[in-house]
Design an enzyme around this catalytic site. Structure first.
Site, PDB file in Angstrom:
ATOM      1  N   GLU A 125       0.827  -1.213   0.000  1.00  0.00           N
ATOM      2  CA  GLU A 125       0.000   0.000   0.000  1.00  0.00           C
ATOM      3  C   GLU A 125       0.866   1.271   0.000  1.00  0.00           C
ATOM      4  O   GLU A 125       0.475   2.293   0.554  1.00  0.00           O
ATOM      5  CB  GLU A 125      -0.994  -0.015   1.153  1.00  0.00           C
ATOM      6  CG  GLU A 125      -1.972  -1.192   1.076  1.00  0.00           C
ATOM      7  CD  GLU A 125      -3.111  -1.120   2.078  1.00  0.00           C
ATOM      8  OE1 GLU A 125      -3.058  -0.261   2.990  1.00  0.00           O
ATOM      9  OE2 GLU A 125      -4.056  -1.915   1.943  1.00  0.00           O
ATOM     10  N   GLU A 234      -4.736  -8.914   0.690  1.00  0.00           N
ATOM     11  CA  GLU A 234      -5.291  -8.882   2.041  1.00  0.00           C
ATOM     12  C   GLU A 234      -6.802  -8.741   1.957  1.00  0.00           C
ATOM     13  O   GLU A 234      -7.311  -7.926   1.182  1.00  0.00           O
ATOM     14  CB  GLU A 234      -4.755  -7.693   2.850  1.00  0.00           C
ATOM     15  CG  GLU A 234      -3.286  -7.689   3.143  1.00  0.00           C
ATOM     16  CD  GLU A 234      -2.879  -6.441   3.915  1.00  0.00           C
ATOM     17  OE1 GLU A 234      -3.747  -5.774   4.516  1.00  0.00           O
ATOM     18  OE2 GLU A 234      -1.679  -6.114   3.908  1.00  0.00           O
TER      19      GLU A 234
END
Length: 322
Positions: A125, A234
């Site tokens: 991220e 995720e």
């Protein structure tokens, strides 16, 4: 949140089924470098983590190779558990950290087998947080590829053909501004959490599948092919903590199980590999901050195992059951 039409999702699902020859996707699990007590995992703790994960998968995903001496400490566990493969993360927030990650790779990759590495992900991220631009992330991906070409495993096999990719939030891949990173990557992983979308229990699985499908479509278009590995990096639901807004899906074991069966199992049925977040609860983890600035302790309760390694709910998809 953006929504695709049901028709678009259905057509993309057919495309994914075709790519995977109707294969069911593979389930994996994210594992932190620290244990439930907040201390760094040593070799023994990594062996235990791999043993617990192997109850339902042969794939784990990690975040940084130098933090907590992760790669050094996991080496003996991987050499003993030869069935387990690792999506190994490289953290890149600043130059010093990135150099420490590269040093860990050159020092400890030679102590394990290349067969233990599923791939290496540069950044987690990093685009979402604004740590890197798409161009700088692409450069770091290329740098790791070059580094691997000069490293061999314990049996003398070169790491040069190990895939190097990246992981980021689903909406980052949808927004159309990150083509340089996509072009540089050998694979892309997509993170998607209905909790952070403030979804209700009735809509959480629809939201998950829709978000992932949008990202898959956008990545394929940017890459210019549908023959490109895309997985979920995720996802999952917390089983405790503080809700962000009224009406949000309940923070319970039953709700996390429902998301697994109705959302994650749907993605697996489409042939998409899914890495759940995460192996075990982390009671000492810092509070998480939502996009609106609100804080929650939910990331302390996201494990599929509790702090005693008791499995909270079944990780077997009940396809075809009523």
């Amino acid at each position: 949140m953006q929504y695709s039409s049901i028709t678009t999702i259905a057509l993309l699902a057919v495309s994914l089924f075709t790519q995977s020859a109707y294969a069911i996707g593979t389930l994996g699990i994210n594992v932190a470098s620290s244990g439930a007590d907040g201390n760094c995992r040593d070799s023994s703790s990594w062996s235990e983590a791999l043993e617990k994960a192997s109850a339902f998968t042969n794939y784990i995903k990690t975040y940084a190779v130098s933090d907590c001496n992760m790669l050094e400490n996991i080496a003996s566990a991987l050499n003993s558990n030869t069935q387990m493969k690792v999506w190994m993360g490289i953290w890149e927030v600043d130059d010093d950290h990135f150099e420490a990650e590269k040093t860990a790779l050159t020092t400890y990759l030679p102590t394990i087998s290349k067969d233990s590495i599923a791939g290496i992900s540069v950044g987690s991220e990093a685009l979402y947080r604004g740590d890197l631009t798409p161009q700088s992330l692409a450069s770091k991906i290329s740098e790791i590829k070059t580094l691997l070409s000069d490293i061999s495993d314990k049996d003398g096999n070169s790491y040069s053909d190990v895939s190097v990719g990246t992981v980021d939030s689903w909406n980052i891949w949808v927004n159309g501004t990150n083509a340089p990173a996509i072009e540089a990557a050998d694979y892309i992983m997509v993170n998607a959490f209905p909790f952070w979308q403030y979804q209700t229990a009735n809509n959480q699985s629809h939201s998950l599948v829709d978000d992932v499908m949008q990202a898959v479509k956008a990545i394929q278009e940017a890459k210019g092919t549908d023959d490109f590995y895309i997985a979920v990096g995720e996802t999952g639901a917390p089983t405790g903590g503080t809700e962000l807004t009224s009406g949000q899906a309940p923070l319970t074991v039953d709700n996390a199980s429902d998301l697994f069966q109705e959302g994650i199992c749907t993605l697996l049925a489409y042939g998409i590999d899914v890495n759940m977040f995460e192996l075990q609860d982390e009671p000492t983890k810092p509070l998480a901050t939502a996009d609106d600035g609100s804080s929650s302790d939910v990331e302390r309760h996201w494990g599929v195992y509790d702090t005693n390694y008791d499995l909270k709910y079944s990780l077997t998809c009940n396809y075809g059951s009523s």
